[in-house]
Design an enzyme around this catalytic site. Sequence first.
Site, PDB file in Angstrom:
ATOM      1  N   HIS A 197       0.839  -1.199   0.000  1.00 32.77           N
ATOM      2  CA  HIS A 197       0.000   0.000   0.000  1.00 32.77           C
ATOM      3  C   HIS A 197       0.874   1.248   0.000  1.00 32.77           C
ATOM      4  O   HIS A 197       2.057   1.195   0.305  1.00 32.77           O
ATOM      5  CB  HIS A 197      -0.925   0.028   1.224  1.00 32.77           C
ATOM      6  CG  HIS A 197      -2.106  -0.895   1.085  1.00 32.77           C
ATOM      7  ND1 HIS A 197      -2.003  -2.241   1.346  1.00 32.77           N
ATOM      8  CD2 HIS A 197      -3.379  -0.664   0.680  1.00 32.77           C
ATOM      9  CE1 HIS A 197      -3.182  -2.802   1.122  1.00 32.77           C
ATOM     10  NE2 HIS A 197      -4.032  -1.870   0.709  1.00 32.77           N
ATOM     11  N   LYS A 216      -0.437   4.890   4.512  1.00 33.52           N
ATOM     12  CA  LYS A 216      -1.336   3.951   5.216  1.00 33.52           C
ATOM     13  C   LYS A 216      -0.909   3.804   6.678  1.00 33.52           C
ATOM     14  O   LYS A 216       0.273   3.667   6.983  1.00 33.52           O
ATOM     15  CB  LYS A 216      -1.343   2.587   4.513  1.00 33.52           C
ATOM     16  CG  LYS A 216      -2.362   1.633   5.118  1.00 33.52           C
ATOM     17  CD  LYS A 216      -2.734   0.504   4.189  1.00 33.52           C
ATOM     18  CE  LYS A 216      -3.694  -0.483   4.849  1.00 33.52           C
ATOM     19  NZ  LYS A 216      -4.982   0.135   5.216  1.00 33.52           N
TER      20      LYS A 216
HETATM   21  P1  NAD Z   1      -7.251   9.256   5.216  1.00 36.20           P
HETATM   22  O1  NAD Z   1      -6.289   9.404   6.343  1.00 36.20           O
HETATM   23  O2  NAD Z   1      -6.939   9.882   3.887  1.00 36.20           O
HETATM   24  O3  NAD Z   1      -8.694   9.802   5.675  1.00 36.20           O
HETATM   25  C1  NAD Z   1      -9.269   9.583   6.938  1.00 36.20           C
HETATM   26  C2  NAD Z   1     -10.164  10.787   7.257  1.00 36.20           C
HETATM   27  O4  NAD Z   1     -10.866  10.502   8.477  1.00 36.20           O
HETATM   28  C3  NAD Z   1      -9.347  12.088   7.487  1.00 36.20           C
HETATM   29  O5  NAD Z   1      -9.916  13.167   6.758  1.00 36.20           O
HETATM   30  C4  NAD Z   1      -9.482  12.300   8.993  1.00 36.20           C
HETATM   31  O6  NAD Z   1      -9.480  13.686   9.374  1.00 36.20           O
HETATM   32  C5  NAD Z   1     -10.855  11.665   9.254  1.00 36.20           C
HETATM   33  N1  NAD Z   1     -11.074  11.386  10.676  1.00 36.20           N
HETATM   34  C6  NAD Z   1     -10.171  11.041  11.629  1.00 36.20           C
HETATM   35  N2  NAD Z   1     -10.778  10.960  12.836  1.00 36.20           N
HETATM   36  C7  NAD Z   1     -12.085  11.270  12.623  1.00 36.20           C
HETATM   37  C8  NAD Z   1     -13.211  11.362  13.481  1.00 36.20           C
HETATM   38  N3  NAD Z   1     -13.106  11.153  14.812  1.00 36.20           N
HETATM   39  N4  NAD Z   1     -14.401  11.688  12.938  1.00 36.20           N
HETATM   40  C9  NAD Z   1     -14.540  11.939  11.611  1.00 36.20           C
HETATM   41  N5  NAD Z   1     -13.484  11.889  10.745  1.00 36.20           N
HETATM   42  C10 NAD Z   1     -12.277  11.538  11.251  1.00 36.20           C
HETATM   43  O7  NAD Z   1      -7.455   7.680   5.051  1.00 36.20           O
HETATM   44  P2  NAD Z   1      -8.087   6.892   3.799  1.00 36.20           P
HETATM   45  O8  NAD Z   1      -6.995   6.410   2.910  1.00 36.20           O
HETATM   46  O9  NAD Z   1      -9.226   7.680   3.238  1.00 36.20           O
HETATM   47  O10 NAD Z   1      -8.654   5.604   4.556  1.00 36.20           O
HETATM   48  C11 NAD Z   1      -9.615   5.709   5.589  1.00 36.20           C
HETATM   49  C12 NAD Z   1      -9.886   4.322   6.165  1.00 36.20           C
HETATM   50  O11 NAD Z   1     -10.524   3.515   5.164  1.00 36.20           O
HETATM   51  C13 NAD Z   1      -8.622   3.562   6.586  1.00 36.20           C
HETATM   52  O12 NAD Z   1      -8.914   2.813   7.739  1.00 36.20           O
HETATM   53  C14 NAD Z   1      -8.349   2.648   5.395  1.00 36.20           C
HETATM   54  O13 NAD Z   1      -7.616   1.498   5.713  1.00 36.20           O
HETATM   55  C15 NAD Z   1      -9.782   2.292   5.021  1.00 36.20           C
HETATM   56  N6  NAD Z   1      -9.959   1.817   3.638  1.00 36.20           N
HETATM   57  C16 NAD Z   1     -10.829   0.799   3.481  1.00 36.20           C
HETATM   58  C17 NAD Z   1     -11.113   0.331   2.211  1.00 36.20           C
HETATM   59  C18 NAD Z   1     -12.168  -0.733   2.068  1.00 36.20           C
HETATM   60  O14 NAD Z   1     -12.493  -1.134   0.923  1.00 36.20           O
HETATM   61  N7  NAD Z   1     -12.750  -1.195   3.173  1.00 36.20           N
HETATM   62  C19 NAD Z   1     -10.497   0.890   1.089  1.00 36.20           C
HETATM   63  C20 NAD Z   1      -9.606   1.950   1.290  1.00 36.20           C
HETATM   64  C21 NAD Z   1      -9.350   2.411   2.577  1.00 36.20           C
END
Ligand code: NAD
Length: 243
Positions: free
Chosen positions: A132, A136
């Site tokens: 990744h 991440k």
């Molecule tokens: P990122 O860090 O770009 O975004 C996360 C967002 O969440 C940020 O804007 C952050 O400010 C916000 N956040 C943090 N604490 C918060 C809170 N208490 N309330 C509301 N918002 C809050 O990360 P990303 O790459 O967008 O990934 C987010 C999550 O999704 C990760 O856990 C990642 O592993 C997961 N993910 C899952 C899949 C899937 O298919 N299930 C695919 C991609 C990413």
Amino acid sequence: MPPRILIHGAKGRMGQTLVTAAQELGLVVGAAVDAGDDLAAGLAQADVAVDFSSPHATRALLELAIAQRKPVVIGTTGHPAAVKAELRALAARVPCVWAGNFSVGVNLLFALTRRAAAVLGSDYDAEVVEMHHRFKQDAPSGTAARLLEIILEERKLTAQALRHGRHGLTGERSPSEVGVHALRGGDVVGDHTVLFAALGERLELTHKASDRGIFARGALRAAQWVLTQPAGVYDMQDVLGLK
Ligand code: NAD
């Protein structure tokens, strides 16, 4: 009226992709909430919540979803095992789709991995490799964790069998261990390979994601599906009818 979606983690990589995908699919973004915003007020403006935020943010969302009787889709990964069990018990009180990966290809990889592990048996050493992007936060990925769970289930092994990377004088590989390796770098959206290696042959099952849109479209499909389901925790295999 199309359903109104709340996007939790709206300023993140996935959050922004979800906003764009929802608009492309003709869905209404009822609320886009990030850290510091009023989640309760946002949820009141939505029919279903989609969470791609941070592991410590999931509990508050679930508690509000229970209070407001709203279905949820959880895509956030990296919850510690002990907390995850508790969160899933909360999630079961509303209709909830919880998946470590919302891509159709990866969900087929889950099914193929189960079949390969069952057919090949313990003569074939199983290892999972994921890569990744450098930003991440958690390792191994939620998808790798699910692939490992499937292999452990088929081999009747526990999490004790997992070997997270190898280093130093490890000795010969034991047939009852399952290796897992997390590579990090650049802007890789998500690669996963499951290897089954015996003396004389090797099978590799690989999935490569090149666009976050696949997760966003899958999660939005799950959001529409979960609106008509009774309370309980479902996964993407349920949404896609792969069970
Ligand atoms: P990122 O860090 O770009 O975004 C996360 C967002 O969440 C940020 O804007 C952050 O400010 C916000 N956040 C943090 N604490 C918060 C809170 N208490 N309330 C509301 N918002 C809050 O990360 P990303 O790459 O967008 O990934 C987010 C999550 O999704 C990760 O856990 C990642 O592993 C997961 N993910 C899952 C899949 C899937 O298919 N299930 C695919 C991609 C990413």
